[in-house]
Write a protein that holds these residues in place. Structure first.
Motif, PDB file in Angstrom:
ATOM      1  N   ILE A 123       4.194  12.538 -11.498  1.00  0.00           N
ATOM      2  CA  ILE A 123       3.037  11.600 -11.839  1.00  0.00           C
ATOM      3  C   ILE A 123       3.891  10.317 -12.315  1.00  0.00           C
ATOM      4  CG2 ILE A 123       1.420  11.001 -13.270  1.00  0.00           C
ATOM      5  CD1 ILE A 123       0.299  13.866 -13.306  1.00  0.00           C
ATOM      6  N   GLY A 124       3.549   9.249 -11.485  1.00  0.00           N
ATOM      7  CA  GLY A 124       4.403   7.879 -11.851  1.00  0.00           C
ATOM      8  C   GLY A 124       3.841   7.123 -10.488  1.00  0.00           C
ATOM      9  N   GLY A 125       4.754   6.090 -10.317  1.00  0.00           N
ATOM     10  CA  GLY A 125       4.330   5.231  -9.303  1.00  0.00           C
ATOM     11  C   GLY A 125       3.493   4.269  -9.579  1.00  0.00           C
ATOM     12  N   PHE A 126       2.373   4.084  -8.708  1.00  0.00           N
ATOM     13  CA  PHE A 126       1.179   3.101  -8.622  1.00  0.00           C
ATOM     14  C   PHE A 126       0.446   3.478  -9.878  1.00  0.00           C
ATOM     15  CE2 PHE A 126      -3.224   2.179  -7.007  1.00  0.00           C
ATOM     16  CZ  PHE A 126      -3.038   0.663  -7.265  1.00  0.00           C
ATOM     17  N   GLU A 127       0.048   2.350 -10.539  1.00  0.00           N
ATOM     18  CA  GLU A 127      -0.402   2.190 -11.960  1.00  0.00           C
ATOM     19  C   GLU A 127       0.253   3.096 -12.851  1.00  0.00           C
ATOM     20  OE1 GLU A 127      -4.495   2.975 -10.776  1.00  0.00           O
ATOM     21  OE2 GLU A 127      -4.910   0.999 -10.442  1.00  0.00           O
ATOM     22  N   SER A 128       1.559   3.072 -12.809  1.00  0.00           N
ATOM     23  CA  SER A 128       2.191   4.133 -13.499  1.00  0.00           C
ATOM     24  C   SER A 128       1.690   5.544 -13.735  1.00  0.00           C
ATOM     25  CB  SER A 128       2.030   3.704 -15.150  1.00  0.00           C
ATOM     26  OG  SER A 128       2.797   2.285 -15.272  1.00  0.00           O
ATOM     27  N   GLY A 129       1.317   5.741 -12.482  1.00  0.00           N
ATOM     28  CA  GLY A 129       0.997   7.283 -12.393  1.00  0.00           C
ATOM     29  C   GLY A 129      -0.741   7.594 -11.902  1.00  0.00           C
ATOM     30  N   GLY A 130      -1.513   6.580 -12.303  1.00  0.00           N
ATOM     31  CA  GLY A 130      -2.963   6.489 -12.154  1.00  0.00           C
ATOM     32  C   GLY A 130      -3.682   6.619 -13.279  1.00  0.00           C
ATOM     33  N   ASP A 131      -5.072   7.193 -13.343  1.00  0.00           N
ATOM     34  CA  ASP A 131      -5.821   7.464 -14.472  1.00  0.00           C
ATOM     35  C   ASP A 131      -6.287   8.762 -14.830  1.00  0.00           C
ATOM     36  OD1 ASP A 131      -7.949   7.933 -12.416  1.00  0.00           O
ATOM     37  OD2 ASP A 131      -8.178   5.876 -12.484  1.00  0.00           O
ATOM     38  N   ASP A 132      -7.203   9.164 -15.411  1.00  0.00           N
ATOM     39  CA  ASP A 132      -7.684  10.610 -15.619  1.00  0.00           C
ATOM     40  C   ASP A 132      -8.013  11.282 -14.463  1.00  0.00           C
ATOM     41  OD1 ASP A 132      -7.955  12.394 -17.646  1.00  0.00           O
ATOM     42  OD2 ASP A 132      -9.975  12.434 -17.238  1.00  0.00           O
ATOM     43  N   ASP A 133      -8.439  10.647 -13.283  1.00  0.00           N
ATOM     44  CA  ASP A 133      -9.409  11.219 -12.240  1.00  0.00           C
ATOM     45  C   ASP A 133      -8.233  11.178 -10.900  1.00  0.00           C
ATOM     46  OD1 ASP A 133     -11.531  11.778 -13.256  1.00  0.00           O
ATOM     47  OD2 ASP A 133     -11.987   9.348 -13.026  1.00  0.00           O
ATOM     48  N   VAL A 134      -7.220  10.306 -10.703  1.00  0.00           N
ATOM     49  CA  VAL A 134      -6.451  10.342  -9.655  1.00  0.00           C
ATOM     50  C   VAL A 134      -4.991  10.107 -10.048  1.00  0.00           C
ATOM     51  CG1 VAL A 134      -5.832   9.241  -7.363  1.00  0.00           C
ATOM     52  CG2 VAL A 134      -8.267   9.529  -8.206  1.00  0.00           C
ATOM     53  N   SER A 135      -4.155  10.883  -9.493  1.00  0.00           N
ATOM     54  CA  SER A 135      -2.693  10.683  -9.978  1.00  0.00           C
ATOM     55  C   SER A 135      -1.880  10.424  -8.720  1.00  0.00           C
ATOM     56  CB  SER A 135      -1.951  11.927 -10.604  1.00  0.00           C
ATOM     57  OG  SER A 135      -2.534  12.379 -11.737  1.00  0.00           O
ATOM     58  N   TYR A 136      -0.672   9.677  -8.869  1.00  0.00           N
ATOM     59  CA  TYR A 136       0.156   9.129  -7.836  1.00  0.00           C
ATOM     60  C   TYR A 136       1.433   9.637  -8.048  1.00  0.00           C
ATOM     61  CZ  TYR A 136      -4.114   6.137  -7.135  1.00  0.00           C
ATOM     62  OH  TYR A 136      -5.343   5.625  -6.979  1.00  0.00           O
ATOM     63  N   SER A 137       2.310   9.544  -6.934  1.00  0.00           N
ATOM     64  CA  SER A 137       3.723   9.496  -7.303  1.00  0.00           C
ATOM     65  C   SER A 137       4.431   9.062  -6.022  1.00  0.00           C
ATOM     66  CB  SER A 137       3.948  11.176  -6.874  1.00  0.00           C
ATOM     67  OG  SER A 137       5.444  11.416  -6.690  1.00  0.00           O
ATOM     68  N   SER A 138       5.486   8.060  -6.587  1.00  0.00           N
ATOM     69  CA  SER A 138       6.294   7.638  -5.591  1.00  0.00           C
ATOM     70  C   SER A 138       6.932   8.850  -4.591  1.00  0.00           C
ATOM     71  CB  SER A 138       7.758   6.955  -6.214  1.00  0.00           C
ATOM     72  OG  SER A 138       7.538   6.281  -7.295  1.00  0.00           O
ATOM     73  N   SER A 139       7.005   8.572  -3.290  1.00  0.00           N
ATOM     74  CA  SER A 139       7.287   9.312  -2.247  1.00  0.00           C
ATOM     75  C   SER A 139       9.024   9.766  -2.595  1.00  0.00           C
ATOM     76  CB  SER A 139       7.236   8.738  -0.822  1.00  0.00           C
ATOM     77  OG  SER A 139       5.886   8.598  -0.535  1.00  0.00           O
ATOM     78  N   PHE A 140       9.271  11.241  -2.228  1.00  0.00           N
ATOM     79  CA  PHE A 140      10.624  11.493  -2.453  1.00  0.00           C
ATOM     80  C   PHE A 140      11.258  11.292  -1.042  1.00  0.00           C
ATOM     81  CE2 PHE A 140      10.618  14.654  -6.427  1.00  0.00           C
ATOM     82  CZ  PHE A 140      10.206  13.449  -7.192  1.00  0.00           C
ATOM     83  N   ASP A 141      11.888  10.457  -0.932  1.00  0.00           N
ATOM     84  CA  ASP A 141      12.590   9.992   0.245  1.00  0.00           C
ATOM     85  C   ASP A 141      14.113  10.104   0.086  1.00  0.00           C
ATOM     86  OD1 ASP A 141      12.736   7.951  -0.855  1.00  0.00           O
ATOM     87  OD2 ASP A 141      11.145   6.627   0.308  1.00  0.00           O
ATOM     88  N   SER A 142      14.619   9.175   0.831  1.00  0.00           N
ATOM     89  CA  SER A 142      16.337   9.229   0.785  1.00  0.00           C
ATOM     90  C   SER A 142      16.615   8.282  -0.642  1.00  0.00           C
ATOM     91  CB  SER A 142      16.871   8.170   2.082  1.00  0.00           C
ATOM     92  OG  SER A 142      16.329   6.863   1.920  1.00  0.00           O
ATOM     93  N   ASP A 143      15.633   7.655  -1.262  1.00  0.00           N
ATOM     94  CA  ASP A 143      16.160   6.981  -2.159  1.00  0.00           C
ATOM     95  C   ASP A 143      16.289   8.030  -3.793  1.00  0.00           C
ATOM     96  OD1 ASP A 143      16.209   4.240  -1.530  1.00  0.00           O
ATOM     97  OD2 ASP A 143      13.831   4.372  -1.632  1.00  0.00           O
TER      98      ASP A 143
END
Length: 315
Positions: free
Chosen positions: A284-304
Motif C-alpha cells: 500500500i503506497g503510490g498514488f495518493e500515498s496509498g489511497g483512502d479508507d475505501d481504495v488502496s493503491y500500489s506502485s507496480s513491481f517492475d524492474s525498478d
C-alpha cells in the motif's frame, strides 16, 4: 391620464416589483431557483507519510539505486504525506464487496508494524533474501523523499498484536529507496527495502517468521491478500480481493477498512492458507500515498523494484 397610459403605468410597476422580488428570492437566470452555495470540499483522508534462498530474478539490474543509512535526525509523522511528481492516474476506482477483517496474527508472522517514538505508524513484511534480514514497506513510511533523508529511530515488530511483539523489536539499520523517490517523491517508486538487526540474537529474522517471495511483473488482475496495522488498533486487519491496473505504473484494490497506519501493507499472491506466505506483488503506497479508507493503491513491481532488491541484498 388616459386609460391607456394608466394601464401602461400599472404594467410597468408590476414588472419592477416582480424583478425586485426575484432578486431577493434567489431566482436563477432561467427562472429556476438558484442552487444554494455548496459546502467546502472535505479533504481526503490519506495515509501517513515512519532461512530460504533468494528469489530467482531473471533480469539484470538497470537503474541507479540510493542506499541511505537510517541516521537522519528526523522521525515519521502520521500527518506527513508525500505526493509525487509524475502524472496523476485517471483510471476509475473499481467497486468491490470485500472489507477488512481482524486477522489472526498467529498465521501472519511475517507481517508486522513499524514503530517510532513508541507508537506504530506503518506496516511492513519480511521478504525472502539470502541473509534473512530484509523487510519491505512503502518508501513514504521510512524516507522523507524530495531531497530528504531516511527516518531515524525506526523498528520493525513482526507478528505484533495486543501490545505484544513475539519476536521482539528489530532495528532498521539501512534504508533502500529508488533515486526517483529520494529526489522527487515519485509515487510510482513508493517502495523501500530495509535491512534489520536484533542485537544479541544469532538467528535471522526470516528463520523465525518465514518470508514472502518477491514477485516482479506478475501482470493483472490478480487475487491478493492484504494485511496491515491501522493506527487505531493493536491487531492486524486483512482483506482478499482482486488487484487491477489503475495506470501504467499503479495497481489498485477495493478493500474498505485500511486507514492510516496500513501504508506498507503487503499485497500477497497465492498465499498459503496455513502461513499466509506467498508472492508479494505490491505494498500500500503510490498514488495518493496509498489511497483512502475505501481504495488502496500500489506502485507496480517492475524492474525498478528488482534493481532496488538487488542493491539491498548486496548492500
Amino acid at each position: 391620464m388616459t386609460l391607456v397610459r394608466l394601464v401602461a403605468v400599472l404594467v410597468l410597476g408590476a414588472a419592477v416589483a416582480f424583478t425586485a422580488t426575484a432578486s431577493v428570492a434567489g431566482v436563477g437566470r432561467d427562472g429556476a431557483a438558484a442552487p444554494a452555495p455548496s459546502a467546502p470540499p472535505v479533504p481526503e483522508t490519506v495515509r501517513p507519510s515512519p532461512a530460504a534462498s533468494a528469489p530467482a530474478l531473471d533480469r539484470p539490474a538497470t537503474a541507479v539505486v540510493t542506499s541511505s543509512p537510517a541516521t537522519t535526525p528526523s522521525q515519521p509523522s502520521p500527518s506527513t504525506t508525500m505526493l509525487g511528481s509524475s502524472a496523476v492516474p485517471t483510471g476509475p476506482a473499481r467497486p468491490g464487496s470485500a472489507r477488512a477483517q481482524v486477522a489472526d496474527p498467529a498465521t501472519r508472522l511475517a507481517v508486522g508494524a513499524l514503530f517510532s517514538g513508541g507508537e506504530h505508524y506503518c506496516s511492513a513484511s519480511v521478504v525472502d533474501s539470502p541473509h534473512g534480514n530484509l523487510v519491505l514497506t512503502a518508501a513514504h513510511c521510512v524516507h522523507e523523499g524530495a531531497g530528504g533523508g531516511a527516518y531515524s529511530d525506526v523498528t520493525f515488530e513482526p507478528g505484533y498484536h495486543d501490545g505484544i511483539a513475539p519476536f521482539g523489536a528489530w532495528t532498521v539499520s539501512q534504508v533502500f529507496v529508488a533515486p526517483g523517490w529520494e529526489s522527487a517523491s515519485d509515487p510510482d517508486l513508493d517502495f523501500a527495502f530495509l535491512t534489520v538487526r536484533q542485537d544479541g540474537n544469532p538467528a535471522t529474522l526470516q528463520s523465525l517468521t518465514g518470508a514472502n517471495r518477491l514477485g516482479i511483473d506478475r501482470g493483472d488482475p490478480d487475487p491478493v491478500t492484504l494485511t496491515g496495522y491501522p493506527d487505531s488498533t493493536d491487531l492486524p486487519v486483512t482483506c482478499q480481493d482482486t488487484a487491477t491496473r489503475y495506470s501504467a505504473n499503479q495497481l489498485q484494490i477495493s478493500c474498505p477498512g485500511f486507514p492510516q497506519g496500513t501504508s506498507g501493507s503487503p499485497w500477497v499472491l497465492d498465499a498459503d492458507p496455513a502461513t499466509d506466505l506467498g508472492t508479494v506483488i505490491g505494498v500500500i503506497g503510490g498514488f495518493e500515498s496509498g489511497g483512502d479508507d475505501d481504495v488502496s493503491y500500489s506502485s507496480s513491481f517492475d524492474s525498478d523494484v528488482e534493481t532496488l532488491y538487488r542493491a539491498a541484498i548486496t548492500g
